[in-house]
Design an enzyme around this catalytic site. Structure first.
Site, PDB file in Angstrom:
ATOM      1  N   ASN A 154      18.293   5.827 -10.603  1.00  0.00           N
ATOM      2  CA  ASN A 154      17.073   6.037 -11.389  1.00  0.00           C
ATOM      3  C   ASN A 154      16.351   4.756 -11.817  1.00  0.00           C
ATOM      4  O   ASN A 154      15.133   4.777 -11.982  1.00  0.00           O
ATOM      5  CB  ASN A 154      17.339   6.964 -12.584  1.00  0.00           C
ATOM      6  CG  ASN A 154      18.338   6.423 -13.550  1.00  0.00           C
ATOM      7  OD1 ASN A 154      19.245   5.692 -13.178  1.00  0.00           O
ATOM      8  ND2 ASN A 154      18.184   6.765 -14.811  1.00  0.00           N
ATOM      9  N   GLY A 229      26.056   5.703 -14.168  1.00  0.00           N
ATOM     10  CA  GLY A 229      25.838   6.912 -13.371  1.00  0.00           C
ATOM     11  C   GLY A 229      26.187   8.140 -14.180  1.00  0.00           C
ATOM     12  O   GLY A 229      26.127   8.130 -15.412  1.00  0.00           O
ATOM     13  N   SER A 230      26.602   9.179 -13.481  1.00  0.00           N
ATOM     14  CA  SER A 230      26.782  10.466 -14.164  1.00  0.00           C
ATOM     15  C   SER A 230      28.133  10.521 -14.891  1.00  0.00           C
ATOM     16  O   SER A 230      29.080   9.813 -14.538  1.00  0.00           O
ATOM     17  CB  SER A 230      26.656  11.602 -13.161  1.00  0.00           C
ATOM     18  OG  SER A 230      27.616  11.436 -12.148  1.00  0.00           O
ATOM     19  N   GLU A 249      28.341   3.465 -18.360  1.00  0.00           N
ATOM     20  CA  GLU A 249      27.018   3.802 -18.911  1.00  0.00           C
ATOM     21  C   GLU A 249      26.642   5.134 -18.288  1.00  0.00           C
ATOM     22  O   GLU A 249      26.214   5.187 -17.125  1.00  0.00           O
ATOM     23  CB  GLU A 249      25.997   2.720 -18.545  1.00  0.00           C
ATOM     24  CG  GLU A 249      26.309   1.347 -19.118  1.00  0.00           C
ATOM     25  CD  GLU A 249      26.064   1.268 -20.619  1.00  0.00           C
ATOM     26  OE1 GLU A 249      25.393   2.161 -21.169  1.00  0.00           O
ATOM     27  OE2 GLU A 249      26.544   0.310 -21.230  1.00  0.00           O
ATOM     28  N   LEU A 250      26.787   6.213 -19.064  1.00  0.00           N
ATOM     29  CA  LEU A 250      26.684   7.556 -18.463  1.00  0.00           C
ATOM     30  C   LEU A 250      25.481   8.326 -19.019  1.00  0.00           C
ATOM     31  O   LEU A 250      24.551   7.740 -19.539  1.00  0.00           O
ATOM     32  CB  LEU A 250      28.000   8.301 -18.672  1.00  0.00           C
ATOM     33  CG  LEU A 250      29.259   7.498 -18.270  1.00  0.00           C
ATOM     34  CD1 LEU A 250      30.517   8.267 -18.574  1.00  0.00           C
ATOM     35  CD2 LEU A 250      29.207   7.099 -16.800  1.00  0.00           C
ATOM     36  N   CYS A 285      18.422   8.128 -18.708  1.00  0.00           N
ATOM     37  CA  CYS A 285      19.551   8.640 -19.486  1.00  0.00           C
ATOM     38  C   CYS A 285      19.184   8.818 -20.956  1.00  0.00           C
ATOM     39  O   CYS A 285      19.888   9.510 -21.679  1.00  0.00           O
ATOM     40  CB  CYS A 285      20.750   7.722 -19.325  1.00  0.00           C
ATOM     41  SG  CYS A 285      20.275   6.006 -19.417  1.00  0.00           S
ATOM     42  N   GLU A 379      22.880  17.549 -19.386  1.00  0.00           N
ATOM     43  CA  GLU A 379      21.818  16.559 -19.209  1.00  0.00           C
ATOM     44  C   GLU A 379      20.777  17.133 -18.235  1.00  0.00           C
ATOM     45  O   GLU A 379      21.101  17.407 -17.075  1.00  0.00           O
ATOM     46  CB  GLU A 379      22.424  15.280 -18.634  1.00  0.00           C
ATOM     47  CG  GLU A 379      21.389  14.231 -18.315  1.00  0.00           C
ATOM     48  CD  GLU A 379      22.000  12.951 -17.759  1.00  0.00           C
ATOM     49  OE1 GLU A 379      22.828  13.029 -16.839  1.00  0.00           O
ATOM     50  OE2 GLU A 379      21.636  11.873 -18.265  1.00  0.00           O
TER      51      GLU A 379
HETATM   52  P1  NAD Z   1      25.960   9.391  -9.777  1.00  0.00           P
HETATM   53  O1  NAD Z   1      27.103   9.413 -10.710  1.00  0.00           O
HETATM   54  O2  NAD Z   1      25.811  10.515  -8.824  1.00  0.00           O
HETATM   55  O3  NAD Z   1      26.001   8.076  -8.873  1.00  0.00           O
HETATM   56  C1  NAD Z   1      26.073   6.795  -9.463  1.00  0.00           C
HETATM   57  C2  NAD Z   1      26.700   5.833  -8.461  1.00  0.00           C
HETATM   58  O4  NAD Z   1      28.050   6.235  -8.230  1.00  0.00           O
HETATM   59  C3  NAD Z   1      26.020   5.840  -7.095  1.00  0.00           C
HETATM   60  O5  NAD Z   1      26.060   4.544  -6.564  1.00  0.00           O
HETATM   61  C4  NAD Z   1      26.888   6.786  -6.299  1.00  0.00           C
HETATM   62  O6  NAD Z   1      26.818   6.564  -4.908  1.00  0.00           O
HETATM   63  C5  NAD Z   1      28.259   6.448  -6.852  1.00  0.00           C
HETATM   64  N1  NAD Z   1      29.251   7.518  -6.716  1.00  0.00           N
HETATM   65  C6  NAD Z   1      29.052   8.857  -6.768  1.00  0.00           C
HETATM   66  N2  NAD Z   1      30.227   9.497  -6.623  1.00  0.00           N
HETATM   67  C7  NAD Z   1      31.183   8.539  -6.487  1.00  0.00           C
HETATM   68  C8  NAD Z   1      32.585   8.563  -6.311  1.00  0.00           C
HETATM   69  N3  NAD Z   1      33.265   9.705  -6.236  1.00  0.00           N
HETATM   70  N4  NAD Z   1      33.244   7.388  -6.191  1.00  0.00           N
HETATM   71  C9  NAD Z   1      32.571   6.208  -6.277  1.00  0.00           C
HETATM   72  N5  NAD Z   1      31.244   6.122  -6.440  1.00  0.00           N
HETATM   73  C10 NAD Z   1      30.555   7.274  -6.550  1.00  0.00           C
HETATM   74  O7  NAD Z   1      24.642   9.197 -10.658  1.00  0.00           O
HETATM   75  P2  NAD Z   1      23.120   9.188 -10.193  1.00  0.00           P
HETATM   76  O8  NAD Z   1      22.735  10.596  -9.882  1.00  0.00           O
HETATM   77  O9  NAD Z   1      22.885   8.122  -9.201  1.00  0.00           O
HETATM   78  O10 NAD Z   1      22.399   8.702 -11.538  1.00  0.00           O
HETATM   79  C11 NAD Z   1      22.034   9.547 -12.555  1.00  0.00           C
HETATM   80  C12 NAD Z   1      23.045   9.506 -13.683  1.00  0.00           C
HETATM   81  O11 NAD Z   1      23.177   8.182 -14.168  1.00  0.00           O
HETATM   82  C13 NAD Z   1      22.594  10.322 -14.867  1.00  0.00           C
HETATM   83  O12 NAD Z   1      23.686  11.031 -15.388  1.00  0.00           O
HETATM   84  C14 NAD Z   1      22.117   9.289 -15.861  1.00  0.00           C
HETATM   85  O13 NAD Z   1      22.129   9.689 -17.192  1.00  0.00           O
HETATM   86  C15 NAD Z   1      23.069   8.187 -15.593  1.00  0.00           C
HETATM   87  N6  NAD Z   1      22.510   6.920 -16.078  1.00  0.00           N
HETATM   88  C16 NAD Z   1      23.040   6.325 -17.180  1.00  0.00           C
HETATM   89  C17 NAD Z   1      22.477   5.150 -17.674  1.00  0.00           C
HETATM   90  C18 NAD Z   1      23.026   4.448 -18.872  1.00  0.00           C
HETATM   91  O14 NAD Z   1      22.741   3.263 -19.026  1.00  0.00           O
HETATM   92  N7  NAD Z   1      23.793   5.098 -19.726  1.00  0.00           N
HETATM   93  C19 NAD Z   1      21.382   4.602 -17.042  1.00  0.00           C
HETATM   94  C20 NAD Z   1      20.872   5.246 -15.922  1.00  0.00           C
HETATM   95  C21 NAD Z   1      21.451   6.397 -15.440  1.00  0.00           C
END
Ligand code: NAD
Length: 476
Positions: A154, A229-230, A249-250, A285, A379
């Site tokens: 994002n 990420g998530s 950071e989720l 997020c 979310e």
């Molecule tokens: P995601 O968790 O699907 O992916 C994040 C990263 O992890 C990507 O690079 C992805 O390829 C990798 N990934 C996915 N599954 C994996 C696994 N099993 N093993 C290793 N790596 C894996 O998240 P997304 O859809 O890319 O991003 C959106 C999420 O990120 C939302 O939940 C959002 O709230 C969160 N986010 C948090 C912050 C923060 O600072 N708190 C900032 C931005 C986004």
């Protein structure tokens, strides 16, 4: 424009193997470029190189780290429009939002350049008992060593910058796996890093298939895993991370409280909530998802918010007049559309929006959403905001906390004692008084509690995680 194919970077150098991944334009859905994809051997090579670079990175003098970061700042400034266009295409961000992210990328690197030469330690008074008479203590911070970074789609530039720039300032080599949906931005950053005097092996940027990503998480030679990420993926990775430090950071479902004393400034409040809820199509997020408005001004605020949602121009992010771009893909938009339907079946009312064309979801405002509906409890990560009236301020605080997330919360009030109570009682990483929870500048400590994560980013705070305190005791 994007080039045809981007190399990955292993040990500071570009490499173009045969295997690659397609990258789509998130508005048209067409494949617009390809990026080289790292296999297990390349990941191993990158980690081994980062281990070898640990000493040279530690020895790189603070002024030299600062020069590296300053070079990046200059080059990002020169290439700002190119970077913004890449973001616009691969992440579907309206150009205005994409340019704002490039500005923040530059600010993050500038902040890291300042921090790179700061890092002092402490002089400790150890004479706390007679047995320590004549002892003095000193601390310095030393880099933890090779770091592993995994980043989301994002903010594919600035969230990468939040790991990369502090790592350079701290003196840590790193391996980075960007999101496979938006890998180009990180590879553009790598192009610039490759122009610098970073020691060989100091950085690798590797789009990697999930089946080869294990070492980023599990390899014990890596001393810190910083994941954005998530929620589900983040906590799962932590369980696999072994002895390394972990920063997560989720996600969140951020709430914003509008107190009774705001009746005279509802235009401002509605402007800010609309910005916080619909910026980046809600894919932040700390996007405003839940608005708790005092019952005395609820109807008036609802009307103003609906008007602002209707005024947004959804469409092609490359069009300068577009203010609402697509979600990252059609399944994401379908998921959210489904949640809206489920909430409506349980009594929710759609005040505006709810429509979908492919990955484009209209800016949507709802009320009467049951609190245990996915649209409220999970979310949303889209351009959706839910309104709820409240009567009693304590009840509002309770409802903000009634979430498994806790990233940031917003509170519009003029009442200082209420502001302080919110700061004390809300279970979040940060409380924003006088604005929406979506406010962030890149030097502030940023991160969540509960399901939203572990540890803090924000340049100085990330550097704390990327360094260890080392003590010196001197007996005279
Ligand atoms: P995601 O968790 O699907 O992916 C994040 C990263 O992890 C990507 O690079 C992805 O390829 C990798 N990934 C996915 N599954 C994996 C696994 N099993 N093993 C290793 N790596 C894996 O998240 P997304 O859809 O890319 O991003 C959106 C999420 O990120 C939302 O939940 C959002 O709230 C969160 N986010 C948090 C912050 C923060 O600072 N708190 C900032 C931005 C986004």
């Amino acid at each position: 424009m994007l080039t045809e194919r981007y190399p990955y970077y292993v040990a500071n150098r570009p490499r173009q193997p045969n295997a690659d991944l397609p990258v789509t334009d998130k508005y048209s859905g067409e494949v617009v470029t390809r990026v080289a994809v790292a296999d297990a051997a390349a990941v191993e090579e990158a980690i081994a190189a980062a281990v070898r670079a640990t000493g040279p990175m530690r020895k790189l003098a603070p002024y030299a780290r600062q020069q590296v970061l300053e070079h990046c700042v200059r080059r990002f400034q020169e290439r700002a429009e190119e970077f913004a266009l890449a973001l616009c295409i691969e992440a579907g961000k309206p150009l205005r939002d994409a340019r704002a992210e490039v500005t923040r990328l530059i600010e993050t690197f500038k902040a890291a350049a300042e921090e790179a030469v700061r890092g002092g330690g402490e002089v400790l008074n150890l004479e706390v008992s007679s047995r320590a008479a004549g002892y003095r203590g000193f601390t310095q911070r030393v880099p933890v060593g090779p770091c592993s970074f995994i980043t989301p789609f994002n903010f594919p530039l600035n969230l990468v910058a939040h790991k990369v720039a502090p790592a350079i300032a701290a003196g840590c080599p790193f391996v980075l796996k960007p999101s496979d949906r938006t890998p180009v931005s990180a590879l553009l950053m790598a192009e610039v890093l490759a122009e610098t005097a970073l020691p060989e092996g100091a950085f690798s940027v590797l789009p990697t298939r999930l089946e080869d990503v294990g070492p980023f998480i599990e390899d014990d030679r890596l001393k810190l895993l910083s994941f954005t990420g998530s929620e589900k993926v983040g906590w799962d990775l932590k369980a696999r991370a072994g002895r390394k430090k972990v920063v997560l950071e989720l996600g969140g479902n951020a709430a914003c409280v509008v107190d009774a004393d705001q009746a005279g400034r509802l235009d401002f409040v509605a402007d800010r909530i609309a910005q916080g809820a619909f910026f980046q199509a809600g894919q932040s997020c700390i996007s405003v998802q839940r608005v708790l408005a005092h019952e005395s001004l609820y109807d008036a605020l609802r009307e103003k918010l609906v008007a602002r949602a209707k005024a947004l121009r959804a469409g092609n992010p490359r069009d300068e007049s577009t203010t609402l771009g697509p979600l990252i893909d059609e399944p994401a938009a379908r998921r959210l559309e489904g949640w809206i339907h489920l909430a409506v079946e349980r009594g929710a009312r759609v005040l505006t929006g709810g429509g979908r064309r492919g990955a484009l979801l209209d800016a949507t405002v709802l009320e009467d959403v049951p609190e245990d509906a996915a649209l409220c409890a999970e979310e949303a990560f889209g351009p959706v905001v839910l309104l709820q009236p409240f009567r009693d301020f304590d009840e509002a605080l309770h409802r903000v906390n009634d979430s498994r997330y806790g990233l940031q919360a917003g509170l519009f009030t003029q009442d200082l004692s209420r502001a302080m109570r919110a700061w004390d009682e809300l279970e979040v990483g940060g409380v924003v008084v006088g604005d929406v929870p979506s406010f962030r500048v890149d030097t502030m400590p940023y991160g969540g509690v509960k399901g939203s994560g572990l540890g803090r980013e924000g340049v100085k705070y990330a550097i704390e995680d990327m360094t260890e305190v080392r003590l010196l005791v001197l007996r005279q």
